[in-house]
Write a protein that holds these residues in place. Structure first.
Motif, mmCIF file in Angstrom:
data_model
loop_
_atom_site.group_PDB
_atom_site.id
_atom_site.type_symbol
_atom_site.label_atom_id
_atom_site.label_comp_id
_atom_site.label_asym_id
_atom_site.label_seq_id
_atom_site.Cartn_x
_atom_site.Cartn_y
_atom_site.Cartn_z
ATOM 1 N N PHE A 24 0.863 -1.249 -0.070
ATOM 2 C CA PHE A 24 0.044 0.054 0.014
ATOM 3 C C PHE A 24 0.803 1.216 0.031
ATOM 4 N N PHE A 25 1.949 1.181 0.860
ATOM 5 C CA PHE A 25 2.731 2.476 1.223
ATOM 6 C C PHE A 25 3.611 2.586 -0.172
ATOM 7 N N GLN A 26 4.118 1.568 -0.691
ATOM 8 C CA GLN A 26 5.018 1.556 -1.887
ATOM 9 C C GLN A 26 4.194 2.031 -3.165
ATOM 10 N N GLY A 27 3.074 1.740 -3.231
ATOM 11 C CA GLY A 27 2.224 1.861 -4.446
ATOM 12 C C GLY A 27 1.841 3.602 -4.420
ATOM 13 N N SER A 30 5.189 5.488 -5.110
ATOM 14 C CA SER A 30 5.454 5.295 -6.370
ATOM 15 C C SER A 30 4.890 6.376 -7.460
ATOM 16 N N SER A 31 3.563 6.221 -7.173
ATOM 17 C CA SER A 31 2.550 6.929 -7.933
ATOM 18 C C SER A 31 2.671 8.630 -7.857
ATOM 19 N N LEU A 32 3.099 8.966 -6.416
ATOM 20 C CA LEU A 32 3.325 10.520 -6.224
ATOM 21 C C LEU A 32 4.305 10.938 -7.251
ATOM 22 N N VAL A 33 5.509 10.260 -7.162
ATOM 23 C CA VAL A 33 6.862 10.733 -7.870
ATOM 24 C C VAL A 33 6.357 10.722 -9.405
ATOM 25 N N SER A 201 19.840 -4.285 -15.738
ATOM 26 C CA SER A 201 19.630 -4.295 -14.202
ATOM 27 C C SER A 201 18.360 -4.413 -13.888
ATOM 28 N N PRO A 202 18.116 -4.736 -12.410
ATOM 29 C CA PRO A 202 16.915 -5.141 -12.166
ATOM 30 C C PRO A 202 15.811 -3.612 -12.254
ATOM 31 N N LEU A 203 16.441 -2.516 -12.009
ATOM 32 C CA LEU A 203 15.833 -1.423 -12.058
ATOM 33 C C LEU A 203 15.477 -0.996 -13.391
ATOM 34 N N VAL A 204 16.390 -1.017 -14.357
ATOM 35 C CA VAL A 204 15.894 -0.984 -15.758
ATOM 36 C C VAL A 204 14.987 -1.773 -16.307
ATOM 37 N N SER A 205 15.347 -3.005 -15.875
ATOM 38 C CA SER A 205 14.184 -4.083 -16.239
ATOM 39 C C SER A 205 12.780 -3.650 -15.856
ATOM 40 N N SER A 206 12.436 -3.238 -14.875
ATOM 41 C CA SER A 206 11.166 -2.785 -14.116
ATOM 42 C C SER A 206 10.584 -1.842 -15.087
ATOM 43 N N PHE A 207 11.282 -0.753 -15.122
ATOM 44 C CA PHE A 207 11.286 0.436 -15.918
ATOM 45 C C PHE A 207 10.784 0.012 -17.310
ATOM 46 N N ILE A 208 11.561 -0.770 -17.901
ATOM 47 C CA ILE A 208 10.999 -1.074 -19.443
ATOM 48 C C ILE A 208 9.775 -1.993 -19.296
ATOM 49 N N SER A 209 9.547 -3.073 -18.350
ATOM 50 C CA SER A 209 8.522 -3.677 -18.411
ATOM 51 C C SER A 209 7.141 -2.854 -18.038
ATOM 52 N N GLY A 210 7.268 -1.886 -17.256
ATOM 53 C CA GLY A 210 6.338 -0.943 -16.925
ATOM 54 C C GLY A 210 6.004 0.064 -18.440
ATOM 55 N N MET A 211 7.024 0.380 -19.007
ATOM 56 C CA MET A 211 6.786 1.138 -20.145
ATOM 57 C C MET A 211 6.167 0.152 -21.356
ATOM 58 N N LEU A 212 6.592 -1.014 -21.515
ATOM 59 C CA LEU A 212 5.994 -1.797 -22.306
ATOM 60 C C LEU A 212 4.371 -2.308 -22.068
ATOM 61 N N GLY A 213 4.211 -2.663 -20.965
ATOM 62 C CA GLY A 213 2.950 -2.809 -20.341
ATOM 63 C C GLY A 213 1.894 -1.647 -20.776
ATOM 64 N N VAL A 277 8.162 4.818 -14.551
ATOM 65 C CA VAL A 277 8.835 5.324 -13.254
ATOM 66 C C VAL A 277 8.103 4.592 -11.944
ATOM 67 N N THR A 278 6.710 4.561 -12.148
ATOM 68 C CA THR A 278 5.941 3.837 -11.056
ATOM 69 C C THR A 278 6.275 2.295 -10.882
ATOM 70 N N THR A 279 6.496 1.551 -11.769
ATOM 71 C CA THR A 279 6.933 0.225 -11.755
ATOM 72 C C THR A 279 8.333 0.179 -11.040
ATOM 73 N N ALA A 280 9.361 0.921 -11.710
ATOM 74 C CA ALA A 280 10.671 0.930 -11.256
ATOM 75 C C ALA A 280 10.769 1.241 -9.693
ATOM 76 N N ILE A 281 10.101 2.497 -9.310
ATOM 77 C CA ILE A 281 10.172 2.576 -7.883
ATOM 78 C C ILE A 281 9.539 1.601 -7.020
ATOM 79 N N TYR A 282 8.418 1.160 -7.480
ATOM 80 C CA TYR A 282 7.551 0.021 -6.793
ATOM 81 C C TYR A 282 8.474 -1.217 -6.332
ATOM 82 N N ASP A 283 9.033 -1.712 -7.545
ATOM 83 C CA ASP A 283 9.857 -2.729 -7.394
ATOM 84 C C ASP A 283 11.262 -2.594 -6.670
ATOM 85 N N MET A 284 11.719 -1.464 -6.747
ATOM 86 C CA MET A 284 12.897 -1.046 -5.931
ATOM 87 C C MET A 284 12.658 -0.910 -4.510
#
Length: 290
Positions: A24-27, A30-33, A201-213, A277-284
């Motif tokens: 809940f907190f991380q979601g 992430s959305s704020l940023v 890297s995991p951070l870049v992978s999360s960012f790209i997965s969020g973009m593609l989704g 951004v949201t996916t990368a921050i959340y996964d991190m």
């Protein structure tokens, strides 16, 4: 006592609760940023949707209003996105935990995140529709004179029925959010694993997965967002339903798919940045809270 948890089970139960609380907190954070980053894109797209303007005209409108008004109306979407992200990620994780033990016998485990996302998207839509309604009214430049502030909008909406006031557009919003969340959570982990397998890297992978989704979600669901924007852009007037609003919109766009999708390119760009951004921050945050 019969049925009581042993120490190991009790610890696992507490850990499960903590994971869900963190979700809940991380979601929300992430959305704020991501909202602060993409708000100018959002406002430009909104102007295109309600005024049927090309990008240059929408940008010209915003520039003529001045930099001070660029973030006019940001409070409502900021609150909406924080609340929406909090609910979306937190409820999805909570529902997923509830589904997993009892559903694996008749539902594929790979489908559970998507189903949990669908349920979370429905709740998010019900809670956040009033915020989106206020946001739409604030961002319509034609409302500047008679609805200049949050207070004036709230006063007007309080005088309306819920269906034509705060909850106007609830049905298409629910369809858009539920379907979008279903697709996002269904694709999120498979895309991340695939991209990370390429050596990123995991951070870049999360960012790209969020973009593609977001690319998969944005274009097919874009017409729903246009319908919502046009249903919610004013208070009063003719109270049309979803079908009537769609017919009016389709006629106003000269029955042209290209005109209906005006603003679609910026929607994809905005969504790619926002969900990346949201996916990368959340996964991190998830990784560091383990």
């Amino acid at each position: 006592m019969a049925g009581s948890l042993n120490p190991k089970q009790d610890e696992e139960s507490r850990n499960d609760q903590m994971v869900r609380f963190h979700s809940f907190f991380q979601g929300g954070t992430s959305s704020l940023v991501s909202t602060l980053i993409v708000f100018p894109f959002y406002k430009t797209v909104f102007r295109q949707q309600i005024h049927n303007a090309v990008v240059s005209e929408a940008v010209k409108q915003l520039c003529s209003e001045g930099h001070v008004k660029l973030y006019r109306g940001v409070v409502s979407p900021l609150l909406m996105k924080i609340l929406g992200g909090t609910l979306l990620f937190g409820l999805q994780d909570t529902i997923l935990h509830q589904l997993s033990p009892s559903s694996q016998n008749f539902i594929s485990p790979s489908a559970l995140p998507a189903l949990a996302g669908f349920g979370a998207g429905v709740v998010e839509a019900v809670v956040c529709t009033p915020f989106e309604r206020v946001q739409s009214l604030l961002q319509n430049g034609k409302n500047d004179r008679h609805l200049p502030t949050h207070k004036s909008i709230v006063v007007r909406l309080n005088a309306q029925r819920l269906s034509s006031g705060y909850y106007r557009g609830l049905l298409p919003i629910t369809a858009r959010n539920a379907l979008g969340s279903f697709i996002y959570f269904g694709l999120k982990e498979p895309l991340r694993v695939t991209v990370e397998g390429l050596g990123l890297s995991p951070l870049v992978s999360s960012f790209i997965s969020g973009m593609l989704g977001s690319m998969v979600i944005s274009l097919p669901l874009y017409p729903l967002s246009v319908v919502v924007a046009n249903m919610q852009k004013q208070v009063g007037g003719e109270d049309k339903g979803v079908i009537a609003s769609w017919k009016k919109l389709w006629e106003s766009r000269q029955r042209s798919v290209s005109l209906l999708y005006r603003g679609g390119s910026l929607v994809v760009l905005r969504s790619c940045i926002s969900w990346g951004v949201t996916t990368a921050i959340y996964d991190m945050q998830q990784k560091y809270s383990e």
